[in-house]
Design a protein around this motif. Structure first.
Motif, PDB file in Angstrom:
ATOM      1  N   ASP A  35       0.808  -1.217   0.000  1.00 32.32           N
ATOM      2  CA  ASP A  35       0.000   0.000   0.000  1.00 32.32           C
ATOM      3  C   ASP A  35       0.847   1.276   0.000  1.00 32.32           C
ATOM      4  OD1 ASP A  35      -2.280   1.542  -0.007  1.00 32.32           O
ATOM      5  OD2 ASP A  35      -2.405   1.593   2.180  1.00 32.32           O
ATOM      6  N   LEU A  36       1.898   1.293   0.815  1.00 31.69           N
ATOM      7  CA  LEU A  36       2.677   2.520   0.975  1.00 31.69           C
ATOM      8  C   LEU A  36       4.091   2.423   0.420  1.00 31.69           C
ATOM      9  CD1 LEU A  36       1.597   3.500   4.604  1.00 31.69           C
ATOM     10  CD2 LEU A  36       0.624   4.265   2.437  1.00 31.69           C
ATOM     11  N   LEU A  37       4.410   1.308  -0.203  1.00 27.33           N
ATOM     12  CA  LEU A  37       5.779   1.135  -0.684  1.00 27.33           C
ATOM     13  C   LEU A  37       6.196   2.217  -1.681  1.00 27.33           C
ATOM     14  CD1 LEU A  37       6.271  -2.721  -1.185  1.00 27.33           C
ATOM     15  CD2 LEU A  37       7.360  -1.235   0.502  1.00 27.33           C
ATOM     16  N   TRP A  38       5.268   2.626  -2.543  1.00 26.41           N
ATOM     17  CA  TRP A  38       5.613   3.611  -3.561  1.00 26.41           C
ATOM     18  C   TRP A  38       6.058   4.931  -2.943  1.00 26.41           C
ATOM     19  CZ3 TRP A  38       3.689   8.462  -4.449  1.00 26.41           C
ATOM     20  CH2 TRP A  38       2.530   8.818  -3.753  1.00 26.41           C
ATOM     21  N   MET A  39       5.641   5.187  -1.699  1.00 22.61           N
ATOM     22  CA  MET A  39       5.984   6.453  -1.050  1.00 22.61           C
ATOM     23  C   MET A  39       7.457   6.538  -0.662  1.00 22.61           C
ATOM     24  SD  MET A  39       2.633   7.253   1.246  1.00 22.61           S
ATOM     25  CE  MET A  39       1.018   7.429   0.479  1.00 22.61           C
ATOM     26  N   TRP A  40       8.169   5.420  -0.836  1.00 24.97           N
ATOM     27  CA  TRP A  40       9.609   5.427  -0.585  1.00 24.97           C
ATOM     28  C   TRP A  40      10.410   5.503  -1.883  1.00 24.97           C
ATOM     29  CZ3 TRP A  40      11.526   5.869   4.257  1.00 24.97           C
ATOM     30  CH2 TRP A  40      10.641   5.620   5.317  1.00 24.97           C
ATOM     31  N   LEU A  41       9.722   5.656  -3.002  1.00 28.78           N
ATOM     32  CA  LEU A  41      10.417   5.725  -4.287  1.00 28.78           C
ATOM     33  C   LEU A  41      11.311   6.966  -4.355  1.00 28.78           C
ATOM     34  CD1 LEU A  41       7.607   4.750  -6.823  1.00 28.78           C
ATOM     35  CD2 LEU A  41       9.597   3.379  -6.168  1.00 28.78           C
ATOM     36  N   PRO A  42      12.573   6.799  -4.783  1.00 27.43           N
ATOM     37  CA  PRO A  42      13.470   7.960  -4.885  1.00 27.43           C
ATOM     38  C   PRO A  42      13.270   8.764  -6.168  1.00 27.43           C
ATOM     39  CG  PRO A  42      14.651   5.974  -5.478  1.00 27.43           C
ATOM     40  CD  PRO A  42      13.275   5.529  -5.058  1.00 27.43           C
ATOM     41  N   LYS A  43      12.527   8.178  -7.144  1.00 30.18           N
ATOM     42  CA  LYS A  43      12.298   8.865  -8.410  1.00 30.18           C
ATOM     43  C   LYS A  43      10.802   8.903  -8.698  1.00 30.18           C
ATOM     44  CE  LYS A  43      16.742   7.464 -10.391  1.00 30.18           C
ATOM     45  NZ  LYS A  43      17.442   6.814 -11.527  1.00 30.18           N
ATOM     46  N   LEU A  44      10.292  10.101  -8.948  1.00 25.71           N
ATOM     47  CA  LEU A  44       8.871  10.289  -9.207  1.00 25.71           C
ATOM     48  C   LEU A  44       8.687  10.988 -10.545  1.00 25.71           C
ATOM     49  CD1 LEU A  44       7.797  11.531  -5.663  1.00 25.71           C
ATOM     50  CD2 LEU A  44       7.629   9.213  -6.573  1.00 25.71           C
ATOM     51  N   GLY A 104      -9.375  15.863  -9.975  1.00 26.72           N
ATOM     52  CA  GLY A 104     -10.537  15.917  -9.093  1.00 26.72           C
ATOM     53  C   GLY A 104     -10.247  15.403  -7.694  1.00 26.72           C
ATOM     54  N   LYS A 105      -9.756  14.196  -7.608  1.00 26.95           N
ATOM     55  CA  LYS A 105      -9.461  13.634  -6.291  1.00 26.95           C
ATOM     56  C   LYS A 105      -8.120  14.118  -5.760  1.00 26.95           C
ATOM     57  CE  LYS A 105     -12.174   9.430  -6.897  1.00 26.95           C
ATOM     58  NZ  LYS A 105     -12.181   7.952  -6.830  1.00 26.95           N
ATOM     59  N   CYS A 106      -7.384  14.840  -6.589  1.00 27.22           N
ATOM     60  CA  CYS A 106      -6.128  15.450  -6.180  1.00 27.22           C
ATOM     61  C   CYS A 106      -5.175  14.407  -5.603  1.00 27.22           C
ATOM     62  CB  CYS A 106      -6.398  16.549  -5.156  1.00 27.22           C
ATOM     63  SG  CYS A 106      -5.617  18.095  -5.587  1.00 27.22           S
ATOM     64  N   PHE A 107      -4.888  13.426  -6.406  1.00 31.24           N
ATOM     65  CA  PHE A 107      -4.024  12.328  -5.999  1.00 31.24           C
ATOM     66  C   PHE A 107      -2.698  12.850  -5.444  1.00 31.24           C
ATOM     67  CE2 PHE A 107      -0.555   9.476  -7.052  1.00 31.24           C
ATOM     68  CZ  PHE A 107      -0.970   8.292  -6.470  1.00 31.24           C
ATOM     69  N   LEU A 108      -2.055  13.746  -6.187  1.00 34.15           N
ATOM     70  CA  LEU A 108      -0.756  14.246  -5.737  1.00 34.15           C
ATOM     71  C   LEU A 108      -0.887  15.124  -4.502  1.00 34.15           C
ATOM     72  CD1 LEU A 108       1.088  15.045  -9.089  1.00 34.15           C
ATOM     73  CD2 LEU A 108       1.614  13.263  -7.454  1.00 34.15           C
ATOM     74  N   ASN A 109      -1.913  15.977  -4.468  1.00 32.50           N
ATOM     75  CA  ASN A 109      -2.112  16.818  -3.282  1.00 32.50           C
ATOM     76  C   ASN A 109      -2.277  15.985  -2.025  1.00 32.50           C
ATOM     77  OD1 ASN A 109      -1.900  19.207  -4.619  1.00 32.50           O
ATOM     78  ND2 ASN A 109      -4.095  19.638  -4.672  1.00 32.50           N
ATOM     79  N   LEU A 146       2.808  12.797   1.851  1.00 29.94           N
ATOM     80  CA  LEU A 146       3.051  11.595   2.646  1.00 29.94           C
ATOM     81  C   LEU A 146       4.296  10.845   2.186  1.00 29.94           C
ATOM     82  CD1 LEU A 146      -0.605  10.208   2.800  1.00 29.94           C
ATOM     83  CD2 LEU A 146       0.579  11.632   4.483  1.00 29.94           C
ATOM     84  N   HIS A 147       4.906  11.334   1.114  1.00 28.71           N
ATOM     85  CA  HIS A 147       6.095  10.662   0.598  1.00 28.71           C
ATOM     86  C   HIS A 147       7.167  10.617   1.689  1.00 28.71           C
ATOM     87  CE1 HIS A 147       9.662   9.978  -1.977  1.00 28.71           C
ATOM     88  NE2 HIS A 147       8.798   9.353  -2.757  1.00 28.71           N
TER      89      HIS A 147
END
Length: 413
Positions: free
Chosen positions: A35-44, A61-66, A71-72
């Motif tokens: 679920d949260l692994l992507w939040m540790w990615l060093p490259k976005l 609309g859902k403001c995914f990045l916002n 939380l990264h």
């Protein structure tokens, strides 16, 4: 649990880092562990050009990045890339994303957006004081570069400014003067970019690519460490022009149409070059020597009927030339040389060093024909002469012409 999920989180993040960000984020639905692994990615890398319309709506609309970018959790963001159409997000939204990225010890950032008539100010002031930043690339017509009073980019080595608009005429100079270790700079201008001055005084700079579309009031270069230089610049306007010599220059690609007063100043600055691709529309003065030049690629578009004289001058001034390549740059006049007046004495490079001769788009015009025959007749050490696109009759004429080098191979492509 599958075998991959048994791997340590650190290794899973490493695996995810090789995937496009869109794919990496989608793995969050696999299980709670993912679920949260992507939040540790060093490259976005976020590009709305890669998303479907429905996905763009979800992002907006859902403001995914916002919602998720704050939380990264990675302490360092190695690379952060935004590529989007200007109409899809508000400038304040983009600015907030960049603010978050900068706060994570950002190393590389690239912002690119589609064309829009409205000038967009979306770059936070903290971007200009990011001490960890190594690479900054800004690409987008009407993207506003509004340089704050405080600028400090102590680690920046790569800087690209393409189709941006500057807040004022001193913006570029103020930026560059605060990049003490900058090595690679690309400046691609656009209409209405507000770049009235081009002042580059960067002792550390090694590579410089410049394309200027507007007339300038001032053109100043002091880049003593430069090794590669590409310039596309047309300006007949009287302006202040100061170009310091580049003693370490190895390769240059130059399309230049200057007021003749400034041609000599430019030529003087590049006489240390080893490989040169050149198109100029006027002959420079006497007294210059390209003593390290070995490879010359010269455009013979002859827009001003001066190419023949330029060739003669360069041959005289390049005693160690080994390769001479005559060609036409893209979109330039394809007709070829109008005239060729051979020099009173054979240039030293033709007698002693020239080994390779190329002539593309050979039309058989008198100037071109006389030049090719002259090279074949006098180049004692010529190994290969390659002529592109001659007709059958032209081939016969060249084959029958005398050659100073018995080892010379005449090739027709």
């Amino acid at each position: 649990m599958d075998k991959i999920s048994r791997l340590p989180d650190e290794l899973l993040v490493k695996i995810l880092s090789f995937l496009p960000t869109k794919v990496a984020v989608s793995t969050s639905i696999l299980s709670k562990q993912w679920d949260l692994l992507w939040m540790w990615l060093p490259k976005l890398d976020y590009s709305t050009r890669k998303y479907s319309e429905s996905e763009c709506t979800r992002l907006r609309g859902k403001c995914f990045l916002n919602k998720n970018l704050p939380l990264h959790r990675a302490p360092i963001i190695e690379s952060f890339s935004l590529d989007f159409l200007a109409s899809q997000f508000k400038p304040v939204t983009i600015r907030s994303w960049l603010l978050t990225a900068v706060s994570r010890n950002l190393r590389e950032v690239e912002v690119s957006h589609g064309c829009n008539n409205k000038v967009l100010n979306m770059l936070p002031s903290s971007l200009y004081t990011c001490k960890s930043l190594v690479s900054l690339k800004l690409n987008g017509r009407r993207l506003l570069v509004d340089v704050p009073r405080m600028v400090s980019l102590p680690c920046l080595k790569t800087f690209l400014l393409q189709d941006v608009k500057y807040k004022n005429e001193d913006s570029l100079q103020r930026l560059l003067s605060n990049c003490p270790v900058l090595e690679d700079l690309v400046v691609e201008g656009c209409k209405g970019d507000n770049m009235v001055k081009f002042i580059v005084i960067v002792p550390s700079l090694q590579r410089l690519t410049v394309n200027i579309l507007e007339d300038l009031d001032e053109f100043v270069m002091n880049t003593p460490s430069l090794k590669y230089f590409k310039l596309d610049y047309y300006n007949y306007k009287n302006h202040h022009c100061l170009i310091k010599r580049m003693p370490k220059l190895e390769e240059a690609y130059v399309e230049l149409s200057f007021n003749p007063v400034y041609i000599d100043r430019f030529i003087r600055s590049i006489t240390s070059v080893k490989r040169l691709t050149l198109c100029i529309d006027d002959v420079y003065g006497d007294g210059f020597v390209f003593d390290q030049l070995e490879h010359l690629q010269l455009c013979t578009c002859d827009e001003q009927h001066t190419s023949g004289a330029v060739i003669v001058r360069l041959l005289k001034d390049s005693p160690n030339l080994r390769v001479l390549d005559l060609f036409k740059m893209e979109y330039h006049n394809p007709i070829g040389l109008y005239t060729w007046n051979q020099p009173s004495t054979v240039p030293e490079c033709i007698l002693s060093s020239l080994q390779t001769f190329k002539c593309s788009g050979y039309s058989g015009r008198p100037g071109e024909r006389d030049l090719v025959i002259y090279i074949l007749k006098n180049a004692n050490h010529l190994k290969t002469a390659t002529i592109w696109f001659p007709t059958v009759d032209m081939k016969k004429e060249l084959v029958l012409s005398s050659r100073a080098s018995n080892a010379c191979q005449l090739v027709f492509d």
